[in-house]
Write a protein that holds these residues in place. Sequence first.
Motif, PDB file in Angstrom:
ATOM      1  N   LYS A 102      30.831  51.698 114.866  1.00  0.00           N
ATOM      2  CA  LYS A 102      31.981  51.632 113.951  1.00  0.00           C
ATOM      3  C   LYS A 102      33.048  50.674 114.462  1.00  0.00           C
ATOM      4  O   LYS A 102      33.662  49.947 113.695  1.00  0.00           O
ATOM      5  N   ARG A 103      33.265  50.678 115.774  1.00  0.00           N
ATOM      6  CA  ARG A 103      34.337  49.880 116.359  1.00  0.00           C
ATOM      7  C   ARG A 103      33.935  48.431 116.642  1.00  0.00           C
ATOM      8  O   ARG A 103      34.798  47.560 116.688  1.00  0.00           O
ATOM      9  N   GLU A 104      32.642  48.191 116.877  1.00  0.00           N
ATOM     10  CA  GLU A 104      32.222  46.870 117.343  1.00  0.00           C
ATOM     11  C   GLU A 104      31.257  46.147 116.403  1.00  0.00           C
ATOM     12  O   GLU A 104      31.428  44.962 116.149  1.00  0.00           O
ATOM     13  N   VAL A 105      30.239  46.839 115.902  1.00  0.00           N
ATOM     14  CA  VAL A 105      29.213  46.174 115.107  1.00  0.00           C
ATOM     15  C   VAL A 105      29.662  45.999 113.659  1.00  0.00           C
ATOM     16  O   VAL A 105      29.565  44.896 113.102  1.00  0.00           O
ATOM     17  N   GLU A 106      30.147  47.057 113.044  1.00  0.00           N
ATOM     18  CA  GLU A 106      30.558  46.974 111.639  1.00  0.00           C
ATOM     19  C   GLU A 106      31.656  45.930 111.400  1.00  0.00           C
ATOM     20  O   GLU A 106      31.567  45.172 110.432  1.00  0.00           O
ATOM     21  N   PRO A 107      32.672  45.831 112.269  1.00  0.00           N
ATOM     22  CA  PRO A 107      33.688  44.785 112.047  1.00  0.00           C
ATOM     23  C   PRO A 107      33.127  43.368 112.136  1.00  0.00           C
ATOM     24  O   PRO A 107      33.526  42.499 111.359  1.00  0.00           O
ATOM     25  N   ILE A 108      32.174  43.134 113.037  1.00  0.00           N
ATOM     26  CA  ILE A 108      31.633  41.776 113.157  1.00  0.00           C
ATOM     27  C   ILE A 108      30.776  41.441 111.942  1.00  0.00           C
ATOM     28  O   ILE A 108      30.792  40.306 111.465  1.00  0.00           O
ATOM     29  N   ILE A 109      30.055  42.429 111.405  1.00  0.00           N
ATOM     30  CA  ILE A 109      29.274  42.185 110.180  1.00  0.00           C
ATOM     31  C   ILE A 109      30.215  41.798 109.046  1.00  0.00           C
ATOM     32  O   ILE A 109      29.941  40.856 108.293  1.00  0.00           O
ATOM     33  N   LYS A 110      31.321  42.492 108.927  1.00  0.00           N
ATOM     34  CA  LYS A 110      32.299  42.197 107.882  1.00  0.00           C
ATOM     35  C   LYS A 110      32.844  40.768 108.037  1.00  0.00           C
ATOM     36  O   LYS A 110      32.929  40.015 107.076  1.00  0.00           O
ATOM     37  N   ILE A 111      33.173  40.388 109.259  1.00  0.00           N
ATOM     38  CA  ILE A 111      33.696  39.037 109.512  1.00  0.00           C
ATOM     39  C   ILE A 111      32.644  37.978 109.200  1.00  0.00           C
ATOM     40  O   ILE A 111      32.940  36.954 108.582  1.00  0.00           O
ATOM     41  N   LEU A 112      31.405  38.221 109.621  1.00  0.00           N
ATOM     42  CA  LEU A 112      30.331  37.252 109.358  1.00  0.00           C
ATOM     43  C   LEU A 112      30.116  37.057 107.860  1.00  0.00           C
ATOM     44  O   LEU A 112      29.891  35.932 107.412  1.00  0.00           O
ATOM     45  N   LYS A 113      30.195  38.121 107.081  1.00  0.00           N
ATOM     46  CA  LYS A 113      30.053  38.009 105.622  1.00  0.00           C
ATOM     47  C   LYS A 113      31.179  37.150 105.037  1.00  0.00           C
ATOM     48  O   LYS A 113      30.963  36.379 104.112  1.00  0.00           O
ATOM     49  N   GLU A 114      32.373  37.300 105.584  1.00  0.00           N
ATOM     50  CA  GLU A 114      33.521  36.536 105.096  1.00  0.00           C
ATOM     51  C   GLU A 114      33.425  35.055 105.449  1.00  0.00           C
ATOM     52  O   GLU A 114      33.634  34.197 104.599  1.00  0.00           O
ATOM     53  N   VAL A 115      33.112  34.753 106.707  1.00  0.00           N
ATOM     54  CA  VAL A 115      33.200  33.363 107.159  1.00  0.00           C
ATOM     55  C   VAL A 115      32.026  32.497 106.726  1.00  0.00           C
ATOM     56  O   VAL A 115      32.103  31.271 106.817  1.00  0.00           O
ATOM     57  N   LYS A 116      30.958  33.100 106.228  1.00  0.00           N
ATOM     58  CA  LYS A 116      29.823  32.265 105.794  1.00  0.00           C
ATOM     59  C   LYS A 116      30.060  31.625 104.431  1.00  0.00           C
ATOM     60  O   LYS A 116      29.325  30.737 104.034  1.00  0.00           O
ATOM     61  N   ILE A 132      25.847  31.306 111.217  1.00  0.00           N
ATOM     62  CA  ILE A 132      26.487  32.568 110.837  1.00  0.00           C
ATOM     63  C   ILE A 132      25.487  33.494 110.153  1.00  0.00           C
ATOM     64  O   ILE A 132      25.446  34.698 110.429  1.00  0.00           O
ATOM     65  N   GLU A 133      24.655  32.943 109.272  1.00  0.00           N
ATOM     66  CA  GLU A 133      23.643  33.766 108.588  1.00  0.00           C
ATOM     67  C   GLU A 133      22.629  34.332 109.584  1.00  0.00           C
ATOM     68  O   GLU A 133      22.194  35.479 109.442  1.00  0.00           O
ATOM     69  N   ASN A 134      22.245  33.546 110.574  1.00  0.00           N
ATOM     70  CA  ASN A 134      21.339  34.043 111.619  1.00  0.00           C
ATOM     71  C   ASN A 134      21.996  35.174 112.415  1.00  0.00           C
ATOM     72  O   ASN A 134      21.356  36.187 112.711  1.00  0.00           O
ATOM     73  N   LEU A 135      23.269  34.998 112.756  1.00  0.00           N
ATOM     74  CA  LEU A 135      24.008  36.046 113.461  1.00  0.00           C
ATOM     75  C   LEU A 135      24.127  37.302 112.591  1.00  0.00           C
ATOM     76  O   LEU A 135      23.945  38.421 113.071  1.00  0.00           O
ATOM     77  N   GLU A 136      24.405  37.099 111.320  1.00  0.00           N
ATOM     78  CA  GLU A 136      24.545  38.223 110.390  1.00  0.00           C
ATOM     79  C   GLU A 136      23.217  38.974 110.262  1.00  0.00           C
ATOM     80  O   GLU A 136      23.177  40.215 110.278  1.00  0.00           O
ATOM     81  N   SER A 137      22.127  38.247 110.148  1.00  0.00           N
ATOM     82  CA  SER A 137      20.811  38.870 110.030  1.00  0.00           C
ATOM     83  C   SER A 137      20.492  39.695 111.278  1.00  0.00           C
ATOM     84  O   SER A 137      20.083  40.859 111.179  1.00  0.00           O
ATOM     85  N   PHE A 138      20.703  39.105 112.438  1.00  0.00           N
ATOM     86  CA  PHE A 138      20.439  39.806 113.700  1.00  0.00           C
ATOM     87  C   PHE A 138      21.325  41.045 113.826  1.00  0.00           C
ATOM     88  O   PHE A 138      20.848  42.133 114.140  1.00  0.00           O
ATOM     89  N   THR A 139      22.613  40.881 113.564  1.00  0.00           N
ATOM     90  CA  THR A 139      23.568  41.976 113.717  1.00  0.00           C
ATOM     91  C   THR A 139      23.280  43.092 112.720  1.00  0.00           C
ATOM     92  O   THR A 139      23.371  44.276 113.059  1.00  0.00           O
ATOM     93  N   SER A 140      22.894  42.743 111.507  1.00  0.00           N
ATOM     94  CA  SER A 140      22.551  43.755 110.500  1.00  0.00           C
ATOM     95  C   SER A 140      21.304  44.531 110.915  1.00  0.00           C
ATOM     96  O   SER A 140      21.230  45.754 110.719  1.00  0.00           O
ATOM     97  N   LYS A 141      20.317  43.841 111.472  1.00  0.00           N
ATOM     98  CA  LYS A 141      19.116  44.530 111.960  1.00  0.00           C
ATOM     99  C   LYS A 141      19.469  45.459 113.120  1.00  0.00           C
ATOM    100  O   LYS A 141      18.983  46.594 113.178  1.00  0.00           O
ATOM    101  N   LEU A 142      20.301  44.987 114.020  1.00  0.00           N
ATOM    102  CA  LEU A 142      20.764  45.810 115.131  1.00  0.00           C
ATOM    103  C   LEU A 142      21.495  47.041 114.601  1.00  0.00           C
ATOM    104  O   LEU A 142      21.257  48.163 115.052  1.00  0.00           O
TER     105      LEU A 142
END
Length: 166
Positions: A102-116, A132-142
């Motif tokens: 909640k504190r670390e992964v979800e915020p980065i997913i939100k930011i990645l969706k915005e900045v792409k 960014i899309e590669n990072l988003e894909s990896f982070t979403s899978k994680l």
Amino acid sequence: MKLDEAKQKFVHSWGVLGSNWGINKTMAQIHALLLVSEEPLSTEDVMEYLKISRGNANMNLRGLMDWGIVSKEIKIGERKDFFKADKDIWEVARRITEERSKREVEPIIKILKEVKNVEDDSDKAKEFVETIENLESFTSKLDGIVKKFVKSDEHWFYKNMVKLIK
């Protein structure tokens, strides 16, 4: 090694490790102390054992309760609050994992969706969006793996870990 010496070494070491995991040393030491205590401890007990101030003890106990790994217990006839750690390590690991997500992964997913969403057709912009899309894909899978772990029971988790190791 005598029991008291072993407890002191564990509490100190857990504090050092905690700071490597992203929580402050004192919070980790309080958690360790409560984990190895047979009885719930008062704020004063924690202060005395760790040689810390009341404010430091209160702030970190509140933080551990926010994480859901320490709870308050009332003793009949006592005016003080007492605290105990959840000793089910599986449940503690699940709660910590969920809270960190909640504190670390979800915020980065939100930011990645915005900045792409870049309004630029240049090659640099395309490369940026691809990264960014590669990072988003990896982070979403994680995040999906984390969510499965949090919802799983211990037997399911170990059974699947054994499959991965083989």
